[in-house]
Scaffold this active site. Structure first.
Site, mmCIF file in Angstrom:
data_model
loop_
_atom_site.group_PDB
_atom_site.id
_atom_site.type_symbol
_atom_site.label_atom_id
_atom_site.label_comp_id
_atom_site.label_asym_id
_atom_site.label_seq_id
_atom_site.Cartn_x
_atom_site.Cartn_y
_atom_site.Cartn_z
ATOM 1 C CG ASP A 395 -21.097 98.226 64.720
ATOM 2 O OD1 ASP A 395 -20.503 98.414 65.641
ATOM 3 O OD2 ASP A 395 -22.045 99.174 64.532
ATOM 4 C CG ASP A 737 -21.632 103.311 66.959
ATOM 5 O OD1 ASP A 737 -20.799 102.981 67.945
ATOM 6 O OD2 ASP A 737 -22.645 102.740 66.609
#
Length: 1058
Positions: A395, A737
């Site tokens: 990320d 996620d």
């Protein structure tokens, strides 16, 4: 009278309700389904009445520390449920469950009885008692080792239970999960896992996954209690529209507040945890090592049987051919028992009990050190797997960047303001500031606070929202004044799919509905048809103007590495007077479809939010590249922002033309590879695979950045990379996620910004949300593999030498060169002591200078076989020389003081053999500290592991004491200084020979494979020969079947319990 009776009844109900068992009944599944739980709350005066009786308030919560303490004492605290660890005595008794040790103890008892009959009580007991003592010492030291290991893992589990939540206590405050008490008003949002049981009192669009506790896979919609009260007559299905929130379940959508009713062991989840004792299943490395141990164990068992047969052959020859003594005598029985004990002891030594123990110690040591370096390990297997990671999908926000958001650019009234210009309010009309600030304050859920002493903001909640709230505060608008329940009609929380958040309020000025929307700038811009221009006037937003804003504002901000957030609004035209008033307006706005509610917006402003790159990220990414690891950034930002940040942190190279797929958007990537399709794996199970792997492989070779990526895109990327044979690590913080984190070989969740669902799905939690901490995990993962390889080098050498010499001595000399007591001491050195010394080696930064391990790599490499074979050959040659030729070169006669006592004639020779054997293992352990690809110098990093030198010092001291003072107990003679120095010389010679052997070309060792490395499946680990011959349970982590059974029955147990 009726009213008085009602009050008495309510009072009586509440007095009963003070019993904790009454709270538990509220959360029984049947009670929720049939509505009796709901009716009971109604009798108590609803959510307001219940809060009042718990000395709390729906808006203010518990407003005094004294009341918090009173509720904690009355209803219990929220401490996590822990399995009671095994005591040291229990672990010692567990070790006595070892089959071979039990047999050895029985044989020792018989030997003691025969000794007493032959020699009398004064001296006859010594040999048997010495074996008893040796076994007890081995068991005690090993159990103590396990005891310390269990305590380490217990501390880790406690750390995993730490976490912070936001509650209302006069105002919003952040507290530890452990500090929640009954009566608290707890804030929750998307991705949170409920740690307590409670009643929902406020919220919007709440959907909950109750499958972990009920087994039902459907999303359950939740309504606040007051809304539920209004709808109870029209709906009989209280379960699917209930206000009850159960611990252990997950919030999939929405955000709100709950009144806490049960904490700690009284919660539904707490009661279930008390019923389950789950242990860590074996890791992949342990399963692979079990295959190695199985082969070594079979070889050892064969040698033990052959040794026993050889000794029995000598006995039969002496009795029936040489006629030295009769067969049916105590002497024959004693010889049989001694031969049997030698055979059993060979199995004890040969079966590499230390292999799984070394993995456990290495993991326990590494996990503790990783925690100190900001890595909180949940799944032990992830430590070792990380050593082979060659792809990291990271990320951006909070991992590569600092996650300290600040608005540094603002486009409003068709003008761009940068940095300090933003705070000059005279340049912006009051009307525009008002509507922008109101939009920010209403349409957000973050709760930042300002430190009174430093006047600095503490960002609590979503950091992007915190930056916008700080901006509104600078303009004089405090967000706390805009969060009242009587104004907010509906909230649609931000999701990674929608990439925006919407809030509907009742406009107090004209009692109409106003919609505020904020989110990804391109998406919001596309939904706008007007914009606020100079002096607050609204103008039409045509395509030309949109393109101008897109290029001159959004892309300009993005090229400066700024995240762009657009803020917009619209007023709903009242269709009739009927919607006026809060209740009617709320009912009306809930009827509007989510996709329609924020169309035809008016653009207010576009904020450019700066999130600085972490200072050490560029160096970390360079280190990854050097280590053979590809770093890919997967972000929701637009492609220009993503590209700018990737260049800044070194993922993309500057001053180089980009390849076709080096930077790609999620949608384009998904369209090109065709998404996922179903297929069958080797076991016939259905799995998801990438549709077009040919295109995927081409993209994956080039791709470094994926922008505007959805969680589905991340999952698709991870699936394809694993399909290619890569070992993939993934970072994530959001609820969506979770699939990618689960799919990855190692999932990293953010400890600060990560949702509970992300943390639950992950293997390792990054406590500081820092990318550099992933490098730490990689370093320790490679080090674990190295430590196990060092230990295997040492143990296989000892095993091969001990087995060869025991069998040779039995065949030629009619006795094993090492007696049972000596072999038990050797077993302690090579198992427990060696695992402590070699499995706790700290990592060197050099482990990052080589390529990662591959999935198919052998644990015992050709270089290791070179070391093992070289050391074994040297030791066998030296020990054979001592066994057969030494008396020709030095005086090995028995000391005068031992003449006449019951010692064999060759006792000095055998004592030198024993001393040389042990000292060669000590020096060999120093050589084994270095793997060939590090250095050939055995003294490199000489002082970096004090525990290693402590263990070796203890070994040498105990060995000298055994030789000098063991006497008749160990069946040895004391040695002269020259004889001791000779043994030391043999040990040093082993180190020199080992270094010389490392210069043999590796190619000559490629075909050496002494042992097969088959991974033993979890369910078969307790059925191996190694497990049946030696001890199981915590020492070998053979709790796999029980753990599997416990986990498999969790859903059934939970639904029954509820």
């Amino acid at each position: 009278m009726q009213q008085q009776y009602s009050k008495q009844e309510n009072s009586r109900d509440f007095e009963e309700f003070h019993n904790i068992e009454e709270f538990k009944e509220l959360f029984l599944l049947n009670s929720i389904n049939d509505g009796s739980s709901f009716q009971k709350v109604l009798k108590l005066g609803g959510d307001q009445g219940l809060a009042k009786k718990l000395k709390s308030h729906l808006l203010k919560g518990i407003d005094s520390e004294a009341q918090v303490q009173e509720n904690r004492e009355k209803f219990g605290n929220n401490d996590p449920i822990e399995k009671e660890p095994a005591s040291l005595c229990e672990l010692i008794l567990e070790c006595f469950g070892d089959t071979m040790l039990q047999i050895l103890l029985v044989a020792a008892l018989i030997s003691t009885i025969i000794g007493i009959i032959n020699e009398g009580i004064k001296t006859g007991w010594t040999e048997g008692a010495t074996i008893f003592l040796a076994v007890f010492l081995i068991v005690s030291i090993t159990a103590g080792n396990n005891y310390l290991k269990e305590r380490q893992f217990q501390q880790l589990r406690r750390k995993l239970d730490d976490g912070m939540v936001q509650v209302v206590r006069g105002g919003i405050v952040e507290i530890s999960i452990k500090e929640i008490v009954v009566g608290d008003i707890l804030q929750f949002g998307i991705g949170d896992i409920f740690q307590v049981d409670g009643l929902m009192i406020q919220g919007s669009q709440i959907k909950v996954d109750e499958s972990p506790m009920t087994g039902e896979s459907d999303e359950i919609k939740k309504l606040p209690f007051n809304e539920m009260s209004q709808q109870q007559q029209s709906s009989k299905d209280h379960h699917h529209f209930s206000p009850f929130l159960i611990s252990g379940t997950r919030c999939l959508d929405g955000n709100g507040y709950m009144l806490v009713l049960q904490v700690g062991q009284n919660t539904v989840q707490g009661q279930l945890k008390q019923l389950l004792n789950q242990d860590n299943p074996p890791t992949p490395l342990q399963q692979k090592l079990e295959g190695v141990a199985e082969n070594i164990g079979k070889l050892g068992t064969l040698v033990a049987i052959l040794t026993f047969i050889a000794l029995m052959g000598h006995l039969i020859y002496d009795v029936f051919i040489d006629h030295k003594h009769e067969f049916f005598t105590l002497l024959s029985l004693q010889l049989i028992i001694e031969a049997f004990m030698i055979g059993v002891t060979i199995i004890v030594v040969a079966v590499p009990e230390g292999l799984p123990l070394a993995v456990t110690i290495a993991l326990a040591y590494s996990v503790g050190k990783m925690k100190d370096e900001q890595n909180l390990v949940k799944n032990l297997a992830s430590c070792e797997i990380m050593g082979g990671a060659n792809n990291i999908c990271s990320d951006k926000t909070g991992t590569l960047t600092q996650n300290i958001m600040q608005v540094t650019a603002l486009w409003i009234e068709n003008h761009t303001y940068n940095n300090q210009e933003i705070n000059i309010t005279s340049k912006i009309s009051k009307q525009s500031i008002e509507i922008m600030s109101e939009s920010i304050c209403y349409n957000s859920i973050a709760n930042p606070t300002k430190d009174r002493d430093t006047n600095r903001w503490i960002q609590i909640g979503n950091k992007t929202e915190c930056a916008l709230i700080e901006l509104a505060d600078n303009f004089g608008y405090k967000y706390s004044n805009f969060r009242q329940n009587d104004k907010i009609l509906r909230q649609i929380p931000f999701s990674s799919k929608r990439k925006k958040m919407v809030t509907a309020i009742l406009n107090p000025k004209n009692q109409t509905i106003r919609i505020f929307s904020k989110g990804a700038s391109e998406i919001i811009l596309a939904q706008c048809f007007r914009y606020i221009s100079t002096n607050g006037t609204e103008l039409v937003l045509d395509k030309v103007k949109k393109d101008e804003i897109l290029h001159n504002v959004i892309e300009n901000f993005a090229s400066r590495s700024l995240r762009t957030i657009a803020i917009a609004y619209k007023d709903l035209e009242p269709q009739s007077q009927a919607i006026k008033g809060f209740v009617n307006a709320k009912a009306n706005v809930h009827q509007i479809n989510e996709d329609e509610i924020d169309k035809d917006l008016t653009l207010i402003a576009i904020a450019g939010i700066k999130d600085p790159i972490r200072p050490d990220v560029a160096d970390s990414i360079r280190q990854c590249t050097k280590s053979g690891v590809t770093v890919r950034m997967v972000t929701g930002d637009n492609i220009i922002t993503a590209q700018s940040i990737a260049l800044e942190c070194g993922i993309l190279e500057k001053n180089r033309a980009q390849q076709e797929f080096e930077v790609i958007e999620g949608k384009k990537f998904r369209d090109l590879v065709g998404g996922l399709i179903s297929a069958k794996n080797e076991d016939g199970n259905e799995i998801k695979v990438v549709k077009n792997m040919q295109i995927f492989s081409k993209i994956s070779r080039e791709m470094k950045v994926m922008a505007r990526a959805s969680p589905e895109d991340k999952y698709l990327l991870v699936t394809g990379l694993i399909q290619e044979g890569n070992v993939v690590a993934v970072t994530g913080d959001g609820t969506n996620d979770a699939p990618a984190l689960k799919k990855a070989d190692v999932g990293f969740a953010m400890g600060i910004t990560g949702s509970d669902v992300a943390k639950d799905a992950a293997d390792i939690i990054l406590i500081d949300d820092n990318f550099s901490s992933i490098i730490t995990a990689m370093k320790w993962g490679r080090n674990i593999y190295d430590c196990i390889r060092k230990f295997i080098q040492f143990q296989l050498t000892v095993n091969l030498v001990a087995l060869f010499m025991s069998f040779t001595g039995a065949v030629i000399l009619k006795q094993s060169p090492l007696n049972a007591i000596e072999m038990l001491w050797v077993n302690l050195i090579m198992d427990t002591f060696a695992s402590l010394a070699l499995a706790t080696e700290p990592p060197s930064i050099k482990v990052l200078d080589r390529q990662p391990y591959k999935r198919t790599d052998q644990i015992v490499s050709p270089k290791m076989y070179r070391t093992i074979v070289g050391a074994s050959l040297y030791q066998i040659i030296v020990l054979t020389f001592i066994l057969f030729l030494l008396p020709k070169f030095i005086d090995c006669s028995i000391p005068e003081e031992l003449i006449g006592q019951k010692y064999p004639k060759n006792v000095v020779q055998m004592s030198i053999f024993f001393q040389a054997f042990v000292l060669m293992q000590v020096f060999n352990s120093i050589s084994c500290r270095q793997l060939d690809y590090h250095t050939k110098n055995p003294f490199a990093n000489f002082c970096n592991n004090p525990l290693f030198w402590i263990v070796q010092t203890i070994t040498v001291i105990v060995q000298i004491l055994l030789i000098q003072y063991g006497g008749k107990y160990v069946k040895v003679s004391h040695l002269t200084l020259f004889q001791h120095l000779l043994c030391v010389g043999f040990g040093i010679g082993g180190m020199i020979f080992s270094v010389l052997f490392k210069f043999i070309p590796e190619e000559l060792c490629q075909k050496i494979h002494l042992f097969r490395e088959e991974e033993i499946k979890t369910e078969k680990m307790d059925d191996t020969l190694t497990s049946k011959l030696r001890r199981k349970s915590t020492m070998r982590l053979h709790t796999s079947q029980r753990s599997k059974h416990d986990i498999g029955s969790l859903n059934k147990m939970s639904s029954d319990k509820i």
